[in-house]
Each structure stands twice: as structure tokens, then as C-alpha cells.
Design a protein around this motif. Structure first.
Motif, mmCIF file in Angstrom:
data_model
loop_
_atom_site.group_PDB
_atom_site.id
_atom_site.type_symbol
_atom_site.label_atom_id
_atom_site.label_comp_id
_atom_site.label_asym_id
_atom_site.label_seq_id
_atom_site.Cartn_x
_atom_site.Cartn_y
_atom_site.Cartn_z
ATOM 1 N N ALA A 1 44.643 22.281 -48.831
ATOM 2 C CA ALA A 1 43.286 22.708 -48.492
ATOM 3 C C ALA A 1 42.369 22.548 -49.702
ATOM 4 O O ALA A 1 41.241 22.060 -49.583
ATOM 5 C CB ALA A 1 43.282 24.158 -48.017
ATOM 6 N N VAL A 2 42.848 22.950 -50.866
ATOM 7 C CA VAL A 2 42.044 22.808 -52.087
ATOM 8 C C VAL A 2 41.782 21.325 -52.370
ATOM 9 O O VAL A 2 40.657 20.930 -52.675
ATOM 10 C CB VAL A 2 42.729 23.486 -53.292
ATOM 11 C CG1 VAL A 2 42.006 23.171 -54.587
ATOM 12 C CG2 VAL A 2 42.804 24.990 -53.078
ATOM 13 N N ALA A 3 42.804 20.482 -52.237
ATOM 14 C CA ALA A 3 42.641 19.046 -52.484
ATOM 15 C C ALA A 3 41.662 18.434 -51.500
ATOM 16 O O ALA A 3 40.749 17.689 -51.906
ATOM 17 C CB ALA A 3 43.995 18.342 -52.399
ATOM 18 N N ALA A 4 41.815 18.734 -50.215
ATOM 19 C CA ALA A 4 40.896 18.189 -49.204
ATOM 20 C C ALA A 4 39.479 18.681 -49.443
ATOM 21 O O ALA A 4 38.512 17.906 -49.359
ATOM 22 C CB ALA A 4 41.372 18.578 -47.806
ATOM 23 N N GLY A 5 39.350 19.959 -49.752
ATOM 24 C CA GLY A 5 38.023 20.507 -50.037
ATOM 25 C C GLY A 5 37.378 19.848 -51.239
ATOM 26 O O GLY A 5 36.181 19.566 -51.243
ATOM 27 N N CYS A 6 38.162 19.592 -52.273
ATOM 28 C CA CYS A 6 37.619 18.940 -53.471
ATOM 29 C C CYS A 6 37.144 17.524 -53.177
ATOM 30 O O CYS A 6 36.131 17.076 -53.726
ATOM 31 C CB CYS A 6 38.643 18.951 -54.595
ATOM 32 S SG CYS A 6 38.825 20.572 -55.344
ATOM 33 N N ILE A 7 37.853 16.818 -52.311
ATOM 34 C CA ILE A 7 37.403 15.478 -51.909
ATOM 35 C C ILE A 7 36.056 15.581 -51.201
ATOM 36 O O ILE A 7 35.119 14.829 -51.496
ATOM 37 C CB ILE A 7 38.446 14.792 -50.988
ATOM 38 C CG1 ILE A 7 39.713 14.469 -51.761
ATOM 39 C CG2 ILE A 7 37.881 13.552 -50.316
ATOM 40 C CD1 ILE A 7 39.549 13.383 -52.798
ATOM 41 N N LEU A 8 35.946 16.525 -50.256
ATOM 42 C CA LEU A 8 34.678 16.703 -49.549
ATOM 43 C C LEU A 8 33.564 17.127 -50.500
ATOM 44 O O LEU A 8 32.421 16.679 -50.373
ATOM 45 C CB LEU A 8 34.836 17.729 -48.424
ATOM 46 C CG LEU A 8 35.775 17.334 -47.282
ATOM 47 C CD1 LEU A 8 35.882 18.465 -46.270
ATOM 48 C CD2 LEU A 8 35.329 16.046 -46.624
ATOM 49 N N LEU A 9 33.885 17.979 -51.457
ATOM 50 C CA LEU A 9 32.893 18.413 -52.441
ATOM 51 C C LEU A 9 32.442 17.246 -53.318
ATOM 52 O O LEU A 9 31.255 17.106 -53.620
ATOM 53 C CB LEU A 9 33.451 19.546 -53.299
ATOM 54 C CG LEU A 9 33.612 20.878 -52.575
ATOM 55 C CD1 LEU A 9 34.494 21.818 -53.369
ATOM 56 C CD2 LEU A 9 32.266 21.494 -52.300
ATOM 57 N N ALA A 10 33.377 16.408 -53.734
ATOM 58 C CA ALA A 10 33.017 15.237 -54.545
ATOM 59 C C ALA A 10 32.129 14.291 -53.749
ATOM 60 O O ALA A 10 31.115 13.798 -54.262
ATOM 61 C CB ALA A 10 34.270 14.513 -55.027
#
Length: 191
Positions: free
Chosen positions: A154-163
Motif C-alpha cells: 500500500a505504501v509503495a503503490a501510494g508513493c507511485i501515485l504521489l510521485a
């Protein structure tokens, strides 16, 4: 026929309007995805926790054993979806005192540098979350038997969306100026 290389078909840069429209389409896609994740995880969290509270008073066993693990698995997805939406709407922490001292082009340069730095930081955080997810993937939750890596995904996917969200904002700032920076609605700003 002595044509300039940039005049050849297909080599022209897309017009600014098309780039802005593309960034807005990407943002709409991310918003729809995040709103769906918020709706699904929020509903599931509320249903599971409500059912568990009710069963504590109805069942002699005192509730569902698995109900303790579901929030641990869903909450990271819920939070990361909300953070991605907040970035799109300008609802993140900002320190803007420097901007008052700069002209329009100075503000644009600082915003672009800041957004590039933030996007890189999100990508590094994504990489680290994936590494930790790999390490904890052997751990299993006691009742559901789920891998310990779900929260890190979830953190990894969220970071991709944030980037991606940060980069779409940066593109709009580069093309139109600092006024493209999203600002939160008044009801979202603490007084």
C-alpha cells in the motif's frame, strides 16, 4: 527539399494545451482510483469494526478473532489513497514564506525544483517499501494467514501515485506558471 528536423512529421512537441489535458486526465484517473479505494476500504473497515463490536455483546466468544487483523490490512490502503487525493487538491503541508520574496519566474523555479525533489523522494520511499515488503512477506497474520507485506505494498503503490501526482502538478507549473499550484478549498484549511 531542405527541411529542418523539427519540421518533420511526428517530431513536433505536443501543444501546451494537450500536455495540460493529459496531466488532468492522469489526475482524474488517480482521483477515481483513490476514491474507489477509499470507498471500498472505508466501508469494509466500518462494517468489520461495527460487526465486531456488536458480536462482542451478542456472542459468548467476545467477537470475531479475524476482525482485529482486517483493519491492519486495509488501513494502509485507506490512508495512502487519502494522501494521494490531498496532494492533488493542495491539502499537503507547505511552507511558503520564501515565495513572497521571489518573482513569478523565481517561484516557478523553486516550485519545480521542490516538486522534482518530492517526486524523487516518493520513488525512493516506494523502493524502500518494496524491499521491506519482500523481507516481511514470510510473516503471516495469526488468523487470516495473510502475508505481512500487504501494508508495505500500500505504501509503495501510494508513493507511485504521489510521485505521478506531483509530476503532473510540476508539468502544469512549468507550462503555465506558479498559479497552477493547487490550493485547498477554504473548508479544508484549519483556522
Amino acid at each position: 527539399m531542405d527541411r529542418h528536423p523539427s519540421a518533420q512529421a511526428g517530431s513536433e512537441a505536443p501543444p501546451r494545451g494537450a500536455l495540460i489535458a493529459a496531466t488532468e486526465a492522469v489526475d482524474r484517473g488517480i482521483a477515481i482510483l483513490c476514491q474507489g479505494v477509499l470507498l471500498l476500504t472505508g466501508t469494509a473497515l466500518m462494517a468489520v469494526m461495527t460487526a465486531n463490536v456488536v458480536t462482542r455483546y451478542v456472542l459468548a466468544s467476545g467477537g470475531f478473532d479475524w476482525a482485529e487483523e482486517v483493519p491492519q490490512q486495509l488501513f494502509p490502503w485507506f490512508i495512502m489513497a487519502g494522501v494521494a487525493l490531498a496532494v492533488q487538491r493542495g491539502g499537503h503541508i507547505a511552507v511558503e514564506w520564501l515565495m513572497g520574496f521571489l518573482g513569478r519566474e523565481g517561484r516557478r523555479a523553486v516550485l519545480l525544483a521542490g516538486h522534482a525533489l518530492v517526486a524523487v523522494a516518493y520513488l525512493v520511499l516506494c523502493w524502500q517499501a518494496l524491499q521491506v515488503a519482500e523481507i516481511v512477506s514470510i510473516e503471516r497474520s495469526p488468523v487470516l494467514g495473510l502475508a505481512g507485506s500487504y501494508g508495505y505494498w500500500a505504501v509503495a503503490a501510494g508513493c507511485i501515485l504521489l510521485a505521478i501526482g506531483t509530476l503532473t502538478i510540476a508539468v502544469r507549473i512549468a507550462l503555465t506558471g506558479p498559479e497552477a499550484l493547487p490550493t485547498p478549498s477554504p473548508e479544508d484549511v484549519p483556522t
